[in-house]
Motif scaffolding. Structure first.
Motif, short mmCIF file in Angstrom:
data_model
loop_
_atom_site.label_atom_id
_atom_site.label_comp_id
_atom_site.label_asym_id
_atom_site.label_seq_id
_atom_site.Cartn_x
_atom_site.Cartn_y
_atom_site.Cartn_z
N ILE A 61 0.86 -1.18 0.00
CA ILE A 61 0.00 0.00 0.00
C ILE A 61 0.90 1.23 0.00
CG2 ILE A 61 -1.86 1.21 1.21
CD1 ILE A 61 -2.29 -1.54 2.71
N GLU A 62 0.58 2.19 -0.85
CA GLU A 62 1.38 3.40 -0.93
C GLU A 62 1.46 4.09 0.43
OE1 GLU A 62 1.77 6.73 -4.29
OE2 GLU A 62 -0.18 6.74 -3.29
N ASP A 63 2.67 4.48 0.82
CA ASP A 63 2.95 5.19 2.08
C ASP A 63 2.69 4.36 3.34
OD1 ASP A 63 3.70 7.47 0.63
OD2 ASP A 63 1.63 8.20 0.59
N GLU A 64 2.71 3.03 3.22
CA GLU A 64 2.55 2.15 4.38
C GLU A 64 3.82 1.31 4.53
OE1 GLU A 64 0.03 1.89 6.58
OE2 GLU A 64 -1.15 3.46 5.61
N ASP A 65 4.14 0.94 5.77
CA ASP A 65 5.34 0.15 6.04
C ASP A 65 5.10 -1.35 5.91
OD1 ASP A 65 6.78 2.44 6.57
OD2 ASP A 65 6.34 2.39 8.71
N LYS A 66 3.84 -1.78 6.08
CA LYS A 66 3.52 -3.20 6.01
C LYS A 66 2.78 -3.50 4.71
CE LYS A 66 1.08 -3.85 9.67
NZ LYS A 66 0.37 -4.42 10.82
N PRO A 67 3.04 -4.67 4.13
CA PRO A 67 2.29 -5.04 2.92
C PRO A 67 0.85 -5.42 3.26
CG PRO A 67 3.73 -6.82 3.58
CD PRO A 67 4.03 -5.68 4.49
N ALA A 68 -0.01 -5.35 2.26
CA ALA A 68 -1.40 -5.77 2.43
C ALA A 68 -1.51 -7.28 2.31
CB ALA A 68 -2.27 -5.09 1.38
N ILE A 69 -0.74 -7.86 1.38
CA ILE A 69 -0.79 -9.30 1.15
C ILE A 69 0.62 -9.81 0.89
CG2 ILE A 69 -1.59 -11.12 -0.42
CD1 ILE A 69 -4.04 -9.40 -0.97
N ILE A 70 0.93 -10.97 1.46
CA ILE A 70 2.17 -11.68 1.19
C ILE A 70 1.77 -13.12 0.85
CG2 ILE A 70 4.37 -12.49 2.12
CD1 ILE A 70 4.12 -10.22 4.20
#
Length: 84
Positions: A61-70
């Protein structure tokens, strides 16, 4: 998005074999921009005309440190038998 990153050329069929180790650590809000990253984790030669490819994938996600899905995406590639 994946079709913009990688192309499996020279195969008769490319089958989505499924996802492995799917995790969703962060929700995606409405109107948020996302991007996909992928790398080839492994390529397994199954037989003369078949390969299995595992792609380590993440949707960010733009401007987020964690991914939405891995997840690990598994594709099975089938080539036409050599008839020459």
């Amino acid at each position: 998005m994946q079709n913009q990153l990688i192309a499996f050329e020279g195969f008769d069929r490319v089958l989505n074999y499924g996802l492995d180790r799917l995790r969703c650590p962060s929700p995606v809000g409405v109107d948020r921009r996302i991007r996909l990253t992928q790398k080839v984790a492994s390529i397994e030669h199954i037989n003369a005309t078949m390969f299995r490819v595992v792609l380590d994938s993440a949707i960010w996600i733009e401007d987020e440190d964690k991914p939405a899905i891995i997840a690990s995406l598994i594709a099975q590639l089938h080539a036409a038998p050599d008839t020459t």
